[in-house]
Write a protein that holds these residues in place. Structure first.
Motif, PDB file in Angstrom:
ATOM      1  N   GLU A 143       0.745  -1.179  -0.077  1.00  0.00           N
ATOM      2  CA  GLU A 143       0.084   0.120   0.147  1.00  0.00           C
ATOM      3  C   GLU A 143       0.918   1.068  -0.041  1.00  0.00           C
ATOM      4  OE1 GLU A 143      -3.171   2.264   2.834  1.00  0.00           O
ATOM      5  OE2 GLU A 143      -2.921   0.139   3.084  1.00  0.00           O
ATOM      6  N   CYS A 157      -1.137  -1.937  12.996  1.00  0.00           N
ATOM      7  CA  CYS A 157      -1.450  -2.704  11.681  1.00  0.00           C
ATOM      8  C   CYS A 157      -3.075  -2.424  11.373  1.00  0.00           C
ATOM      9  CB  CYS A 157      -1.084  -4.140  11.540  1.00  0.00           C
ATOM     10  SG  CYS A 157      -1.430  -4.970  10.265  1.00  0.00           S
ATOM     11  N   ASP A 203      -4.514  -4.146   9.099  1.00  0.00           N
ATOM     12  CA  ASP A 203      -5.201  -5.349   8.726  1.00  0.00           C
ATOM     13  C   ASP A 203      -5.553  -6.239   9.936  1.00  0.00           C
ATOM     14  OD1 ASP A 203      -5.303  -4.870   6.079  1.00  0.00           O
ATOM     15  OD2 ASP A 203      -3.563  -6.061   5.365  1.00  0.00           O
ATOM     16  N   CYS A 223       4.381  -5.266   9.062  1.00  0.00           N
ATOM     17  CA  CYS A 223       3.777  -6.063  10.171  1.00  0.00           C
ATOM     18  C   CYS A 223       4.200  -7.469   9.967  1.00  0.00           C
ATOM     19  CB  CYS A 223       2.123  -6.172  10.156  1.00  0.00           C
ATOM     20  SG  CYS A 223       1.555  -7.085  11.408  1.00  0.00           S
ATOM     21  N   CYS A 249       1.037 -10.382  10.252  1.00  0.00           N
ATOM     22  CA  CYS A 249       0.285 -10.557   8.885  1.00  0.00           C
ATOM     23  C   CYS A 249       0.970 -10.070   7.454  1.00  0.00           C
ATOM     24  CB  CYS A 249      -1.012 -10.056   8.976  1.00  0.00           C
ATOM     25  SG  CYS A 249      -1.176  -8.122   8.797  1.00  0.00           S
ATOM     26  N   TYR A 288       1.457  -7.552   6.469  1.00  0.00           N
ATOM     27  CA  TYR A 288       1.058  -6.175   5.799  1.00  0.00           C
ATOM     28  C   TYR A 288       2.325  -5.181   5.554  1.00  0.00           C
ATOM     29  CZ  TYR A 288      -0.906  -1.523   5.577  1.00  0.00           C
ATOM     30  OH  TYR A 288      -1.358  -0.097   5.007  1.00  0.00           O
ATOM     31  N   ARG A 289       2.345  -4.376   4.549  1.00  0.00           N
ATOM     32  CA  ARG A 289       3.397  -3.492   4.448  1.00  0.00           C
ATOM     33  C   ARG A 289       3.043  -2.178   3.763  1.00  0.00           C
ATOM     34  NH1 ARG A 289       8.754  -2.951   4.714  1.00  0.00           N
ATOM     35  NH2 ARG A 289       9.785  -1.783   2.983  1.00  0.00           N
ATOM     36  N   TRP A 290       3.354  -1.200   4.205  1.00  0.00           N
ATOM     37  CA  TRP A 290       2.976   0.316   3.844  1.00  0.00           C
ATOM     38  C   TRP A 290       4.300   0.948   3.597  1.00  0.00           C
ATOM     39  CZ3 TRP A 290       4.263   5.219   4.930  1.00  0.00           C
ATOM     40  CH2 TRP A 290       3.432   6.271   4.493  1.00  0.00           C
TER      41      TRP A 290
END
Length: 115
Positions: free
Chosen positions: A29, A77, A79, A102, A105, A107-109
């Motif tokens: 994202e 996070c 998510d 994260c 899970c 998740y990467r931003w």
């Protein structure tokens, strides 16, 4: 070399064929203010959550205002809601988030690399 420059601008035969020019990862994202940041108030130890550049944070419990450059204790996070410890800030400002990941899970931003 000239063909690579044209391809970078999306012009010419090689515009869609050079993997070195593909900087965007579809699983990441990009842009925005980044994940929610979590702070601990040094006055009353309340947990404060906020987003965006850390120019000022006001504690809702004791109304203490924190001005200047702040660094959050952690990020949350979006998510799975877990604490994100892998968070990096731009070194020149220490305010804007560069990336956050994260470990729970995956998740990467990342900040928008086009800026």
């Amino acid at each position: 070399m000239f063909r690579r420059v044209l391809a970078w601008f999306g012009v010419g035969d090689d515009a869609d064929s050079d993997p070195d020019l593909d900087w965007a990862d579809p699983d990441v994202e990009y842009g925005g203010d980044g994940p929610t940041r979590r702070y601990t108030c040094p006055e009353c130890s309340a947990t404060i959550e906020g987003t965006g550049p850390d120019e000022q944070v006001t504690c809702p419990a004791c109304e203490t205002a924190f001005k200047g450059v702040l660094v959050p204790d952690a990020a949350v996070c979006p998510d799975c809601g877990s604490r994100m410890d892998d968070i990096s800030f731009y070194p020149e400002t220490r305010r804007d988030t560069e990336h956050a990941a994260c470990s729970t899970c995956d998740y990467r931003w990342e900040s928008d690399p086009r800026r």
